[in-house]
Design a protein around this motif. Structure first.
Motif, PDB file in Angstrom:
ATOM      1  N   ALA A 111       1.083  -1.376   0.282  1.00  0.00           N
ATOM      2  CA  ALA A 111       0.219   0.284  -0.309  1.00  0.00           C
ATOM      3  C   ALA A 111       1.007   0.601   0.064  1.00  0.00           C
ATOM      4  N   ARG A 112       1.795   1.267   1.194  1.00  0.00           N
ATOM      5  CA  ARG A 112       2.652   2.561   1.409  1.00  0.00           C
ATOM      6  C   ARG A 112       3.525   2.809  -0.835  1.00  0.00           C
ATOM      7  N   GLY A 113       3.932   1.408  -1.170  1.00  0.00           N
ATOM      8  CA  GLY A 113       4.302   1.345  -2.191  1.00  0.00           C
ATOM      9  C   GLY A 113       3.826   1.649  -3.264  1.00  0.00           C
ATOM     10  N   ILE A 114       2.252   1.954  -3.533  1.00  0.00           N
ATOM     11  CA  ILE A 114       1.522   2.506  -4.402  1.00  0.00           C
ATOM     12  C   ILE A 114       1.843   3.477  -4.086  1.00  0.00           C
ATOM     13  N   GLU A 115       1.427   4.441  -2.775  1.00  0.00           N
ATOM     14  CA  GLU A 115       0.846   5.443  -2.757  1.00  0.00           C
ATOM     15  C   GLU A 115       2.763   6.741  -3.189  1.00  0.00           C
ATOM     16  N   LEU A 116       3.110   5.625  -3.057  1.00  0.00           N
ATOM     17  CA  LEU A 116       4.658   6.744  -2.697  1.00  0.00           C
ATOM     18  C   LEU A 116       5.194   6.482  -4.812  1.00  0.00           C
ATOM     19  N   THR A 117       4.503   5.773  -5.523  1.00  0.00           N
ATOM     20  CA  THR A 117       4.500   5.957  -6.888  1.00  0.00           C
ATOM     21  C   THR A 117       3.720   6.939  -7.600  1.00  0.00           C
ATOM     22  N   THR A 118       3.893   7.823  -7.616  1.00  0.00           N
ATOM     23  CA  THR A 118       3.400   8.908  -8.516  1.00  0.00           C
ATOM     24  C   THR A 118       2.919   8.754  -9.930  1.00  0.00           C
ATOM     25  N   PRO A 119       1.566   9.566 -10.690  1.00  0.00           N
ATOM     26  CA  PRO A 119       0.628   9.464 -11.318  1.00  0.00           C
ATOM     27  C   PRO A 119       2.285   9.026 -12.822  1.00  0.00           C
ATOM     28  N   GLU A 120       3.368  10.340 -12.572  1.00  0.00           N
ATOM     29  CA  GLU A 120       4.293  10.451 -13.383  1.00  0.00           C
ATOM     30  C   GLU A 120       5.260   9.404 -13.552  1.00  0.00           C
ATOM     31  N   VAL A 121       5.144   8.555 -12.533  1.00  0.00           N
ATOM     32  CA  VAL A 121       5.797   7.778 -12.800  1.00  0.00           C
ATOM     33  C   VAL A 121       5.375   6.520 -13.487  1.00  0.00           C
ATOM     34  N   ALA A 122       4.303   6.250 -12.716  1.00  0.00           N
ATOM     35  CA  ALA A 122       4.050   5.154 -13.335  1.00  0.00           C
ATOM     36  C   ALA A 122       3.924   5.214 -15.082  1.00  0.00           C
ATOM     37  N   GLU A 123       3.144   6.350 -15.275  1.00  0.00           N
ATOM     38  CA  GLU A 123       2.825   6.991 -16.677  1.00  0.00           C
ATOM     39  C   GLU A 123       3.867   6.735 -17.365  1.00  0.00           C
ATOM     40  N   ARG A 124       5.513   7.395 -16.907  1.00  0.00           N
ATOM     41  CA  ARG A 124       6.496   6.799 -17.930  1.00  0.00           C
ATOM     42  C   ARG A 124       6.287   5.442 -17.772  1.00  0.00           C
ATOM     43  N   LEU A 125       6.817   4.565 -16.579  1.00  0.00           N
ATOM     44  CA  LEU A 125       6.722   2.971 -16.679  1.00  0.00           C
ATOM     45  C   LEU A 125       5.440   2.104 -16.980  1.00  0.00           C
ATOM     46  N   SER A 126       4.707   2.494 -18.412  1.00  0.00           N
ATOM     47  CA  SER A 126       3.351   1.736 -18.409  1.00  0.00           C
ATOM     48  C   SER A 126       3.401   2.127 -19.636  1.00  0.00           C
ATOM     49  N   ILE A 127       2.387   1.379 -20.265  1.00  0.00           N
ATOM     50  CA  ILE A 127       0.561   1.814 -21.567  1.00  0.00           C
ATOM     51  C   ILE A 127       0.231   1.920 -20.724  1.00  0.00           C
ATOM     52  N   ALA A 128      -0.816   2.883 -20.104  1.00  0.00           N
ATOM     53  CA  ALA A 128      -2.228   2.797 -20.467  1.00  0.00           C
ATOM     54  C   ALA A 128      -2.660   3.984 -20.768  1.00  0.00           C
ATOM     55  N   GLY A 129      -3.811   3.831 -20.222  1.00  0.00           N
ATOM     56  CA  GLY A 129      -5.296   4.677 -20.823  1.00  0.00           C
ATOM     57  C   GLY A 129      -6.547   4.808 -21.690  1.00  0.00           C
ATOM     58  N   THR A 130      -6.866   4.627 -22.605  1.00  0.00           N
ATOM     59  CA  THR A 130      -7.515   4.618 -23.220  1.00  0.00           C
ATOM     60  C   THR A 130      -6.990   3.605 -25.016  1.00  0.00           C
ATOM     61  N   PRO A 131      -7.430   3.322 -25.524  1.00  0.00           N
ATOM     62  CA  PRO A 131      -7.103   2.644 -26.763  1.00  0.00           C
ATOM     63  C   PRO A 131      -6.379   3.049 -27.242  1.00  0.00           C
ATOM     64  N   ASP A 132      -7.215   4.709 -27.858  1.00  0.00           N
ATOM     65  CA  ASP A 132      -6.430   5.572 -28.996  1.00  0.00           C
ATOM     66  C   ASP A 132      -4.691   6.024 -28.311  1.00  0.00           C
ATOM     67  N   GLU A 133      -4.985   6.265 -26.744  1.00  0.00           N
ATOM     68  CA  GLU A 133      -4.152   6.926 -26.071  1.00  0.00           C
ATOM     69  C   GLU A 133      -2.619   5.144 -25.915  1.00  0.00           C
ATOM     70  N   CYS A 134      -3.242   4.058 -25.889  1.00  0.00           N
ATOM     71  CA  CYS A 134      -1.952   3.289 -26.192  1.00  0.00           C
ATOM     72  C   CYS A 134      -1.481   2.963 -27.383  1.00  0.00           C
ATOM     73  N   ALA A 135      -2.452   2.866 -27.868  1.00  0.00           N
ATOM     74  CA  ALA A 135      -2.060   2.888 -29.827  1.00  0.00           C
ATOM     75  C   ALA A 135      -0.897   4.360 -30.651  1.00  0.00           C
ATOM     76  N   GLU A 136      -1.281   5.363 -29.537  1.00  0.00           N
ATOM     77  CA  GLU A 136      -0.105   6.220 -29.605  1.00  0.00           C
ATOM     78  C   GLU A 136       1.582   6.379 -29.133  1.00  0.00           C
ATOM     79  N   LYS A 137       0.851   5.705 -27.920  1.00  0.00           N
ATOM     80  CA  LYS A 137       2.638   5.015 -27.210  1.00  0.00           C
ATOM     81  C   LYS A 137       3.514   4.177 -28.044  1.00  0.00           C
ATOM     82  N   ILE A 138       2.410   3.032 -28.507  1.00  0.00           N
ATOM     83  CA  ILE A 138       3.280   2.275 -28.956  1.00  0.00           C
ATOM     84  C   ILE A 138       4.057   3.038 -30.902  1.00  0.00           C
ATOM     85  N   ARG A 139       2.978   3.336 -31.118  1.00  0.00           N
ATOM     86  CA  ARG A 139       3.974   4.330 -32.483  1.00  0.00           C
ATOM     87  C   ARG A 139       4.581   4.967 -32.693  1.00  0.00           C
ATOM     88  N   THR A 140       4.876   6.005 -31.329  1.00  0.00           N
ATOM     89  CA  THR A 140       5.966   7.285 -31.331  1.00  0.00           C
ATOM     90  C   THR A 140       6.763   6.703 -30.628  1.00  0.00           C
TER      91      THR A 140
END
Length: 349
Positions: free
Chosen positions: A270-299
């Protein structure tokens, strides 16, 4: 671009089998699972799945040669190949360093790359010839034979690599491809593919013929915020296995992850998740709507020459199993498989 499903076999087994059947129907290239004690046994699961599917390929990504003797990997792989009528393949590595620590193994003392290269030779030889005499640094055999014979003329064997550069080059030179886990930026994939290509060219191979795969933490759904929150729940757990060099290639300062990893290592998820900022999570995953995920894969992934995306799907049941968190409104694994098939595959074709 191929798409595959990375299954953590922690669901009820009948549910996992249903998801594999769905991935098969939707045209996914393969279903992979980690060959780790932490999860249910992939070899037994895939043996059953082989009889319930038609085209999807099956195998470990990865199987750890430090823990599983390579001739036993070859035996299991040949058996799975017969059961699936020629749809088995495997990705080899030294293993998850966190799991090795729980076995009392200090990975720094195992000479991991040398061990993996020798294990690859062992598995390849036993699969191709059915017999093996070998005197090596890590493994020795005298006339070992097996009646477990594959259906395919050549079962694909690939290497898992994260740190580089030597592991990437070894994958390109010695194997049928490389599965690179947990990278999300153009910088990281340009680095990996450059070294995979160098290894392939050293062996006189066309690097574009190799399976060059991105194994990524993935969560998608129509609600972008909920999908990203699901990914955030798992990012720290996965990031704990990333070498510092790889963390930096993904635009993250290792110091940002240190408190997250320390909390998770202490068992305070629980503490580990709390300390994982949304910014870090965004950099270290592919997540969001299908369009957002496809865009990250393409770029970020496709331009380097990666030809395969392996989606380690994160849904509410997996988050609950790992962390105890309840995330309402997150698409389940089967819904995510459908969204990838209907929206992301066509957008990245």
């Amino acid at each position: 671009m191929r798409f595959s499903y990375a299954l953590l076999p922690d669901y009820p087994l009948q549910d996992s089998l249903a998801s594999i059947r769905l991935a098969d129907e939707l045209g996914f290239y393969a279903c992979y699972a980690a060959d780790e004690t932490w999860h249910k046994d992939l070899w037994l699961l895939f043996a059953v799945a082989a009889g319930q599917t038609r085209t999807i390929r099956l195998g470990p990504s990865v199987s750890p040669v430090t823990l599983r003797e390579p001739t036993l990997i070859a035996q299991a792989l040949a058996t799975l190949d017969e059961l699936s009528d020629g749809r088995a393949e495997a990705v080899l590595s030294s293993g998850n360093f966190g799991l090795l620590a729980q076995y009392g193994i200090d990975w720094t003392r195992t000479r991991p790359l040398s061990r993996v290269k020798e294990a690859l030779h062992v598995v390849r030889t036993l699969l191709d010839e059915g017999t093996l005499t070998h005197r090596g640094e890590f493994y020795s055999y005298d006339g070992l034979f097996t009646f477990a014979r594959p259906v395919q003329p050549r079962v694909p064997l690939k290497l898992g690599a994260m740190r580089g550069p030597k592991s990437f080059e070894a994958a390109g030179e010695l194997s049928d491809g490389c599965h690179h886990a947990l990278s999300y930026t153009a910088e990281a994939y340009d680095y990996a593919v450059r070294h995979i290509r160098a290894g392939a060219e050293r062996a006189g191979k066309d690097w574009r013929s190799l399976d060059i795969a991105a194994w990524v933490v993935f969560a998608t759904g129509h609600d972008s915020r909920r999908a990203k929150e699901a990914a955030r729940s798992m990012v720290g757990i996965y990031a704990s296995s990333m070498p510092e060099e790889q963390v930096r290639r993904n635009g993250v300062d290792p110091a940002e992850l240190k408190p997250v990893i320390e909390a998770i290592a202490a068992g305070d998820l629980a503490r580990g998740i709390e300390l994982t900022t949304p910014e870090v999570a965004e950099r270290l995953s592919i997540a969001g709507t299908p369009d957002e995920c496809a865009e990250k894969i393409r770029t970020q992934i496709a331009p380097s020459g990666v030809n395969h995306v392996i989606c380690a799907l994160t849904d509410r049941r997996l988050v609950r199993a790992f962390t105890g968190r309840e995330l309402d409104g997150v698409a389940d694994a089967d819904e995510q498989l459908r969204l990838i098939s209907e929206h992301i595959m066509p957008a990245t074709a």
